[in-house]
Design a protein around this motif. Structure first.
Motif, PDB file in Angstrom:
ATOM      1  N   TYR A 104       0.832  -1.209   0.000  1.00 50.72           N
ATOM      2  CA  TYR A 104       0.000   0.000   0.000  1.00 50.72           C
ATOM      3  C   TYR A 104       0.863   1.255   0.000  1.00 50.72           C
ATOM      4  O   TYR A 104       0.572   2.221  -0.708  1.00 50.72           O
ATOM      5  CB  TYR A 104      -0.892   0.036   1.239  1.00 50.72           C
ATOM      6  CG  TYR A 104      -2.248  -0.589   1.096  1.00 50.72           C
ATOM      7  CD1 TYR A 104      -3.298   0.105   0.490  1.00 50.72           C
ATOM      8  CD2 TYR A 104      -2.513  -1.852   1.608  1.00 50.72           C
ATOM      9  CE1 TYR A 104      -4.553  -0.454   0.391  1.00 50.72           C
ATOM     10  CE2 TYR A 104      -3.763  -2.418   1.509  1.00 50.72           C
ATOM     11  CZ  TYR A 104      -4.790  -1.715   0.899  1.00 50.72           C
ATOM     12  OH  TYR A 104      -6.037  -2.272   0.801  1.00 50.72           O
ATOM     13  N   MET A 105       1.917   1.267   0.830  1.00 48.73           N
ATOM     14  CA  MET A 105       2.748   2.459   0.915  1.00 48.73           C
ATOM     15  C   MET A 105       3.487   2.730  -0.395  1.00 48.73           C
ATOM     16  O   MET A 105       3.861   3.868  -0.673  1.00 48.73           O
ATOM     17  CB  MET A 105       3.726   2.337   2.092  1.00 48.73           C
ATOM     18  CG  MET A 105       3.006   2.461   3.426  1.00 48.73           C
ATOM     19  SD  MET A 105       3.976   2.099   4.905  1.00 48.73           S
ATOM     20  CE  MET A 105       5.475   2.959   4.655  1.00 48.73           C
ATOM     21  N   THR A 106       3.677   1.714  -1.196  1.00 44.70           N
ATOM     22  CA  THR A 106       4.325   1.882  -2.498  1.00 44.70           C
ATOM     23  C   THR A 106       3.337   2.345  -3.567  1.00 44.70           C
ATOM     24  O   THR A 106       3.631   3.255  -4.340  1.00 44.70           O
ATOM     25  CB  THR A 106       4.985   0.558  -2.928  1.00 44.70           C
ATOM     26  OG1 THR A 106       5.929   0.169  -1.929  1.00 44.70           O
ATOM     27  CG2 THR A 106       5.680   0.700  -4.268  1.00 44.70           C
ATOM     28  N   LEU A 107       2.164   1.729  -3.612  1.00 44.30           N
ATOM     29  CA  LEU A 107       1.187   2.043  -4.665  1.00 44.30           C
ATOM     30  C   LEU A 107       0.158   3.092  -4.270  1.00 44.30           C
ATOM     31  O   LEU A 107      -0.547   3.615  -5.138  1.00 44.30           O
ATOM     32  CB  LEU A 107       0.468   0.762  -5.105  1.00 44.30           C
ATOM     33  CG  LEU A 107       1.338  -0.233  -5.852  1.00 44.30           C
ATOM     34  CD1 LEU A 107       0.566  -1.517  -6.124  1.00 44.30           C
ATOM     35  CD2 LEU A 107       1.847   0.358  -7.146  1.00 44.30           C
ATOM     36  N   GLY A 108       0.029   3.386  -2.984  1.00 46.48           N
ATOM     37  CA  GLY A 108      -0.901   4.411  -2.525  1.00 46.48           C
ATOM     38  C   GLY A 108      -2.315   4.168  -3.015  1.00 46.48           C
ATOM     39  O   GLY A 108      -2.821   3.045  -2.945  1.00 46.48           O
ATOM     40  N   PRO A 109      -2.970   5.199  -3.545  1.00 46.19           N
ATOM     41  CA  PRO A 109      -4.361   5.057  -3.980  1.00 46.19           C
ATOM     42  C   PRO A 109      -4.541   4.107  -5.168  1.00 46.19           C
ATOM     43  O   PRO A 109      -5.654   3.692  -5.473  1.00 46.19           O
ATOM     44  CB  PRO A 109      -4.792   6.475  -4.357  1.00 46.19           C
ATOM     45  CG  PRO A 109      -3.609   7.339  -4.246  1.00 46.19           C
ATOM     46  CD  PRO A 109      -2.480   6.553  -3.651  1.00 46.19           C
ATOM     47  N   LEU A 110      -3.453   3.721  -5.807  1.00 47.88           N
ATOM     48  CA  LEU A 110      -3.532   2.772  -6.924  1.00 47.88           C
ATOM     49  C   LEU A 110      -3.637   1.328  -6.436  1.00 47.88           C
ATOM     50  O   LEU A 110      -3.997   0.443  -7.218  1.00 47.88           O
ATOM     51  CB  LEU A 110      -2.305   2.912  -7.822  1.00 47.88           C
ATOM     52  CG  LEU A 110      -2.044   4.301  -8.397  1.00 47.88           C
ATOM     53  CD1 LEU A 110      -0.734   4.324  -9.148  1.00 47.88           C
ATOM     54  CD2 LEU A 110      -3.201   4.731  -9.275  1.00 47.88           C
ATOM     55  N   PHE A 111      -3.324   1.078  -5.153  1.00 45.80           N
ATOM     56  CA  PHE A 111      -3.254  -0.292  -4.674  1.00 45.80           C
ATOM     57  C   PHE A 111      -4.562  -1.053  -4.882  1.00 45.80           C
ATOM     58  O   PHE A 111      -4.552  -2.141  -5.459  1.00 45.80           O
ATOM     59  CB  PHE A 111      -2.853  -0.370  -3.192  1.00 45.80           C
ATOM     60  CG  PHE A 111      -2.839  -1.790  -2.688  1.00 45.80           C
ATOM     61  CD1 PHE A 111      -1.730  -2.586  -2.861  1.00 45.80           C
ATOM     62  CD2 PHE A 111      -3.955  -2.346  -2.086  1.00 45.80           C
ATOM     63  CE1 PHE A 111      -1.712  -3.908  -2.429  1.00 45.80           C
ATOM     64  CE2 PHE A 111      -3.960  -3.663  -1.649  1.00 45.80           C
ATOM     65  CZ  PHE A 111      -2.835  -4.440  -1.825  1.00 45.80           C
ATOM     66  N   LEU A 112      -5.664  -0.549  -4.389  1.00 42.58           N
ATOM     67  CA  LEU A 112      -6.921  -1.309  -4.460  1.00 42.58           C
ATOM     68  C   LEU A 112      -7.326  -1.643  -5.891  1.00 42.58           C
ATOM     69  O   LEU A 112      -7.653  -2.806  -6.175  1.00 42.58           O
ATOM     70  CB  LEU A 112      -8.038  -0.595  -3.707  1.00 42.58           C
ATOM     71  CG  LEU A 112      -7.937  -0.678  -2.184  1.00 42.58           C
ATOM     72  CD1 LEU A 112      -8.984   0.204  -1.515  1.00 42.58           C
ATOM     73  CD2 LEU A 112      -8.043  -2.110  -1.695  1.00 42.58           C
ATOM     74  N   PRO A 113      -7.313  -0.694  -6.835  1.00 44.11           N
ATOM     75  CA  PRO A 113      -7.667  -1.082  -8.204  1.00 44.11           C
ATOM     76  C   PRO A 113      -6.712  -2.124  -8.801  1.00 44.11           C
ATOM     77  O   PRO A 113      -7.156  -3.081  -9.446  1.00 44.11           O
ATOM     78  CB  PRO A 113      -7.610   0.226  -9.005  1.00 44.11           C
ATOM     79  CG  PRO A 113      -7.600   1.320  -8.013  1.00 44.11           C
ATOM     80  CD  PRO A 113      -7.134   0.754  -6.716  1.00 44.11           C
ATOM     81  N   VAL A 114      -5.412  -1.967  -8.574  1.00 47.91           N
ATOM     82  CA  VAL A 114      -4.447  -2.925  -9.117  1.00 47.91           C
ATOM     83  C   VAL A 114      -4.627  -4.288  -8.446  1.00 47.91           C
ATOM     84  O   VAL A 114      -4.603  -5.329  -9.111  1.00 47.91           O
ATOM     85  CB  VAL A 114      -3.000  -2.397  -8.972  1.00 47.91           C
ATOM     86  CG1 VAL A 114      -1.985  -3.446  -9.383  1.00 47.91           C
ATOM     87  CG2 VAL A 114      -2.812  -1.123  -9.783  1.00 47.91           C
TER      88      VAL A 114
END
Length: 146
Positions: A104-114
């Motif tokens: 999560y800390m790497t992808l931030g708001p992109l984490f959930l969709p990815v």
């Protein structure tokens, strides 16, 4: 901790703040039903224990871990083991969830969709396999080869 490492950690916490807010809302909603919050420096997260919803286990949202049990530091099966794809030793649930915090800390708001595009909560999901690998070895929380 070095200043550079502390800056990276702070940037990761800020980058995943929208996910953390979702986790905080869910965690606080569980408090009237028995959830208890504690800050875990090791997991780099606020852990809500005795979270009252779900089939059991834990879910991570940013820097928040929602856990249905009394102690996150407990054994659990890997996704491959549960699916019958491999016979593997139990891993530590706290280590598995810490890998998701780093993701999560790497992808931030992109984490959930990815994460959802990679298969959601399943053995096919490379994020889950990477978290299992990290919990088993202490290395490899990133889901793609570097």
């Amino acid at each position: 901790m070095s200043p550079a490492r502390a800056a990276l950690l702070a940037a990761g916490v800020a980058w995943t703040a929208p996910n953390t807010l979702l986790g905080l809302l869910a965690g606080v909603a569980g408090i009237p039903l028995g959830a208890r919050a504690r800050l875990s420096r090791r997991e780099r997260a606020l852990v809500f224990q005795h979270w009252p919803w779900g089939p059991g286990g834990a879910i991570t949202l940013g820097n928040v871990i929602l856990h249905t049990g009394p102690d996150l530091d407990c054994p659990c099966s890997t996704y491959a083991h549960r699916a019958g794809h491999a016979r593997e030793d139990a891993i530590n649930l706290a280590d598995h969830e810490r890998a998701h915090v780093y993701q999560y800390m790497t992808l931030g708001p992109l984490f959930l969709p990815v994460y959802l595009l990679c298969g959601g909560i399943s053995v096919r999901n490379r994020f889950e396999r990477a978290a299992d690998r990290y919990a088993a070895t202490g290395r490899g929380w990133w889901p793609w080869p570097g």
